[in-house]
Structures are given as structure tokens and as C-alpha cells.
Write an enzyme that holds these catalytic residues in place. Structure first.
Site, PDB file in Angstrom:
ATOM      1  N   LYS A   1       2.729  -6.019  -0.622  1.00 28.61           N
ATOM      2  CA  LYS A   1       1.671  -5.552   0.280  1.00 28.61           C
ATOM      3  C   LYS A   1       0.327  -5.879  -0.373  1.00 28.61           C
ATOM      4  O   LYS A   1       0.299  -6.282  -1.544  1.00 28.61           O
ATOM      5  CB  LYS A   1       1.822  -4.069   0.560  1.00 28.61           C
ATOM      6  CG  LYS A   1       1.577  -3.185  -0.636  1.00 28.61           C
ATOM      7  CD  LYS A   1       1.594  -1.751  -0.177  1.00 28.61           C
ATOM      8  CE  LYS A   1       0.898  -0.851  -1.157  1.00 28.61           C
ATOM      9  NZ  LYS A   1       0.775   0.484  -0.677  1.00 28.61           N
TER      10      LYS A   1
ATOM     11  N   ARG B   1       8.004  -6.617  -6.707  1.00 29.69           N
ATOM     12  CA  ARG B   1       9.352  -6.050  -6.631  1.00 29.69           C
ATOM     13  C   ARG B   1       9.796  -5.888  -5.168  1.00 29.69           C
ATOM     14  O   ARG B   1       9.087  -5.318  -4.355  1.00 29.69           O
ATOM     15  CB  ARG B   1       9.402  -4.717  -7.388  1.00 29.69           C
ATOM     16  CG  ARG B   1       9.239  -4.937  -8.892  1.00 29.69           C
ATOM     17  CD  ARG B   1       9.174  -3.636  -9.638  1.00 29.69           C
ATOM     18  NE  ARG B   1       8.005  -2.839  -9.267  1.00 29.69           N
ATOM     19  CZ  ARG B   1       7.764  -1.642  -9.765  1.00 29.69           C
ATOM     20  NH1 ARG B   1       8.601  -1.090 -10.617  1.00 29.69           N
ATOM     21  NH2 ARG B   1       6.680  -0.988  -9.393  1.00 29.69           N
TER      22      ARG B   1
ATOM     23  N   CYS C   1       9.711   1.233  -3.876  1.00 25.53           N
ATOM     24  CA  CYS C   1       9.980   2.587  -3.393  1.00 25.53           C
ATOM     25  C   CYS C   1      10.913   2.590  -2.180  1.00 25.53           C
ATOM     26  O   CYS C   1      12.042   3.068  -2.267  1.00 25.53           O
ATOM     27  CB  CYS C   1       8.674   3.277  -3.061  1.00 25.53           C
ATOM     28  SG  CYS C   1       7.608   3.356  -4.502  1.00 25.53           S
TER      29      CYS C   1
END
Ligand code: UGA
Length: 439
Positions: A327, A334, A267
Site C-alpha cells: 500500500k 510483505r 496483517c
């Protein structure tokens, strides 16, 4: 008797991190949902009740809603579109080489909807897209539809975080509805009726910008604190105390001020890039955001330099890497800074033993095969005989690690904490040499 909320026949296009969670979420809210994706393997797996990526709570919820017959999976968007009144588009918008978002899947979905417009439909953009995409979807449908059946376009950006996706779906800070008609607004309000939060109604362009601006602002906070961490490193100050005190100012807020090896995932990096791109196309050079990106790109290399400065030569040094996903609580690799650090260390000639609580299978897919890379079954095995323990993702299990036990098996006790999760004084007392970011 209390009036029951209206339930809808919904199609969610795309069974990725946004689409699958939305499909499961809408089904839990009582709507009849078809999740359509053209990846046959994915759909087969989902039909068997198996999520296609790791996300806490997802498997249980999937089972529940399937059991109630509120959710089914299909390879045929044409069929799913015909059966639905509301269609949420949640297909991928991956980055192209120039940084712009690839909107080819969105166009193709819009064309299929145009071909199958058998009754009024509300078509809602849920993927993160550049401003004006809603208008483009409308143009495509008007261009290809074969009748005069009415339809509406809307934008309903999703703000959920990977790893906390199910919780976020049901407890959002706000729901943004970008609409052009009262009818569209009513349908969307009905769909989300049982979620208690603020509903913000805007035009479509504003809704699209809200998403890009929100992600870019969060990325800005991270790059800002990482830049301040660089100053802290030079000045001998601790970024943890600096950020903690800054965050107590309500206008700043304490979240997203953790310095580390940088932001990753599918994102922030791509959305920052796409926002820079669309701004330029509209005539504004977003230099400010370019620097947010630049700070982030340099962060993994900066950390490797710090390790190198300490160990001098990395060639043939044994380094244990804990945490590979971008995370915690996800197996998503990605744009993971950990992956770029691993590649960097391999280039330097180090021998690596890698461990991640959920992500080893995914990591194997993205890392080039190398005799320099091995995988371990846990942190302790990874750390055996290593010259440096490098922590790159802040999984809970790493915070609870038995450092005494780890140290007793290490060749040299260097702890490189890329997420600043350890108490520097405590680990130093245990006999570790400690490297953090900005401390
Ligand atoms: C992000 C947003 O937080 C969501 O609101 C949004 O819906 C989502 O993108 C999206 O557009 O789909 P996500 O990518 O799942 O969610 O992850 P975040 O929790 O935001 O973390 C992004 C990256 O920033 C991670 O690599 C994380 O380690 C890093 N980060 C985060 C820091 O380095 N420091 C911080 O203080 C916070």
C-alpha cells in the site's frame, strides 16, 4: 495546580512496525521507555536515530524523544525487563505453514520475563495473537518464575496502520484494554491518559478476539467489494459508483470499499489465516472467512488475466509497473499483491521495468534476480517504450502523474489500473485503453 499524570518505566519488546511505533509513542507521552530487540544491527541503527523501516514522521519523532532521554534501545531484554514496571510484548507472530501464528518468540519473551521478575510487573500483549495467548503467557511465567513476586497479564491490541502509524497511535478510534485486575486497568489507563478517545475495558480473551475480528472484518469488506467488482466486470457496471453509493449508507460506511488487486501486508493475510486456524482449534469451522481469503488470493491472477486478454501474448511485451509496496507510504513488500503480479508477469515472459517511490530497495530483496526485471528512477523512465503501464499501489505521486507525457513515450497506450485511481473517461479521452478492476 493540575495534578501531573503518572509516568511509567516501560519496556517494549520488539522494534518492528508495532513495537517501534509504540515505544516512540509512549516516550512522546512522557514515559521512560526501553525498546528491546535481539537484532543487534537493528538496535545499533536505532541508537544512531535511524528508523529500520520507512514510516512518515517516524524519524523526526524518534529524534525528539531520544533528545529528551525518554527512549533508549537495548539488546538485553533481561536488563530492560528488570528496569521496567510495564512490559509490552510486540514481537512478531509470523504465519506457520498451517496458517497458525508462530508464538515461539512470545514464549521466549515470557520465559525471560519470568527469569527477571524482580518487582511487580504488568505484562501486556500488543502483538496480534490468537485468543488464549494471554493465558499461555501467564502459565509460562508462573511455571518458570523463581519467586513469589506478583505480576499481571493484559492485552492491549494495536490498531495502527502502516503509513499512518504515528497519527494512528495518537488518534486511535478506541483503546482496548483486556485486563484481569483493577491494578492493571489503572496502570494502562494512566499510560494512555493523554490520548483522548474511548477506552474499552474487557477481559483478556475478548481483547484478543477484538483484534482478530476487526482485521478479519476489514478484510471481509475488501474481498466483498472485489467480488462485487467481478460481477461489475461481467455486467459492464462501474464498481466505483456502486461502492460509493453503498458507502453512503452509514451502516455500511465508505471506508475499505476500494476494489483492487487485493489486500496484502503483514496483517490481513496472516490474521485472517490465524483466525480461521484458532476458530477451528476451538471447534468452529470459519468457512465464511475462508472465502474472504480465497477471493483475495485470486485477485492478482485475475488482474494479470485481464491484461493478457487485452495484449493477447505477454511474452516479450514491455510492461511498466508503478507501485510495489502492499500500500502507499510504506516500503513494506510483505504479502504485497504487486509482488505476486510481477512474478506472474515474469512467468508469462514479459519484460518489466519497475518503479516505487520508497520501496525499490525492499523489492530487490524479495524479487528473484531476473534479466526480465529492471528498475527505473521514476514513472516516466519506467514507462518508456512500454506496451502497458500497470499501476499496483495508489501512491499520491501516481495520481498526479502527467499522463500526456507518459503516453507520448509509450509503445502502446494500455493503462492497467490495479487500484482504480484514474478517471476512466478522462484517460480514455487522452487516448489510453483502460483496464481497471470492476469497471
Ligand atoms: C491493518 C489495519 O488497518 C490496522 O488497523 C491494523 O492495526 C494493522 O492491519 C495490523 O494489524 O497491524 P495495514 O496492514 O497497515 O493495517 O494496512 P491497511 O491500510 O489496513 O491495508 C491493508 C491492505 O488492504 C492493503 O494492501 C490495502 O491496499 C488493501 N485495501 C485497503 C484495499 O484493497 N481496499 C481498501 O478499500 C482498503
Amino acid at each position: 495546580m493540575a495534578k501531573k499524570n503518572k509516568k511509567y518505566d516501560i519496556c517494549v519488546v520488539g522494534a518492528g512496525h508495532v513495537g517501534l511505533i509504540a515505544a516512540v509513542g509512549f516516550a512522546k507521552l512522557g514515559h521512560k521507555v526501553i525498546c528491546a530487540d535481539n537484532d543487534k544491527k537493528k538496535i545499533e541503527q536505532l541508537r544512531r536515530g535511524k528508523p529500520v523501516f520507512y514510516e512518515p514522521e517516524l524519524q523526526d519523532l524518534l529524534k525528539k524523544v531520544k533528545g529528551k532521554n525518554n527512549l533508549r534501545f537495548s539488546n538485553s531484554l533481561a536488563d530492560a525487563a528488570k528496569r521496567s514496571e510495564v512490559i509490552f510484548i510486540a514481537v512478531g507472530t509470523p504465519p506457520l505453514a498451517d496458517g497458525s501464528a508462530d508464538l515461539a518468540s512470545i514464549e521466549s519473551v515470557a520465559r525471560t520475563i519470568a527469569d527477571n521478575l524482580n518487582s511487580y510487573k504488568l505484562i501486556v500483549g500488543k502483538s496480534t495473537v490468537p485468543v488464549q495467548t494471554g493465558q499461555k503467557i501467564k502459565e509460562v511465567i508462573n511455571r518458570y518464575k523463581k519467586n513469589s513476586v506478583p505480576f499481571d497479564i493484559a492485552s492491549n491490541p494495536e490498531f495502527l496502520r502502516e503509513g499512518k502509524a504515528i497519527y494512528d497511535f495518537f488518534h486511535p478510534d478506541r483503546i482496548v484494554l483486556g485486563v484481569e485486575s483493577k491494578r492493571a486497568e489503572k496502570v494502562l489507563r494512566d499510560i494512555y491518559r493523554d490520548i483522548k478517545t474511548k477506552v474499552i475495558v474487557t477481559d483478556i480473551a475478548a481483547a484478543e478476539i477484538i483484534k482478530h475480528a476487526s482485521n478479519s472484518f476489514l478484510a471481509t469488506k475488501i474481498s466483498f467489494v472485489n467480488a462485487v467488482a467481478r460481477v461489475c466486470d461481467k455486467a459492464g457496471a462501474d464498481i466505483k459508483s456502486v461502492a460509493a453509493a453503498m458507502g453512503l449508507d452509514k451502516r455500511i460506511g465508505k471506508s475499505f470499499l476500494n476494489a483492487g488487486v487485493g489486500f496484502g501486508g503483514f496483517c490481513f493475510p496472516k490474521d485472517v489465516e490465524a483466525f480461521i486456524y484458532i476458530a477451528k482449534r476451538l471447534g468452529y469451522e470459519f468457512d465464511f472467512l475462508k472465502e474472504v481469503r480465497n477471493v483475495n488470493i485470486k485477485q492478482p491472477g485475475y488482474f494479470v488475466e485481464k491484461i493478457k486478454e487485452h495484449l493477447w501474448i505477454l511474452k516479450n511485451k514491455k510492461i511498466a509497473v508503478l507501485g510495489l509496496s502492499f500500500k502507499p507510504d510504506t516500503d513494506d513488500m510483505r504479502f504485497s499483491p504487486a509482488i505476486s503480479i510481477v512474478n506472474n508477469l515474469v512467468k508469462e515472459g514479459a519484460s518489466l521495468t519497475l518503479y516505487d517511490p520508497q520501496g525499490i530497495d525492499e523489492a530487490k530483496k524479495v524479487l528473484k534476480k531476473s534479466t526480465k526485471i529492471k528498475f527505473a528512477k521514476d514513472s516516466y523512465q519506467a514507462a518508456k517504450n512500454c506496451d502497458c503501464l500497470c499501476v499496483l499501489t495508489e501512491w499520491e505521486e501516481f495520481k498526479k502523474i502527467n499522463l500526456k507525457k507518459i503516453k507520448s513515450n509509450m509503445n502502446y497506450p494500455l493503462l492497467a489500473d490495479g487500484r482504480n485511481i484514474f478517471d476512466k473517461n478522462k484517460v480514455t479521452k487522452l487516448g489510453f485503453s483502460y483496464l481497471g478492476i470492476g469497471r
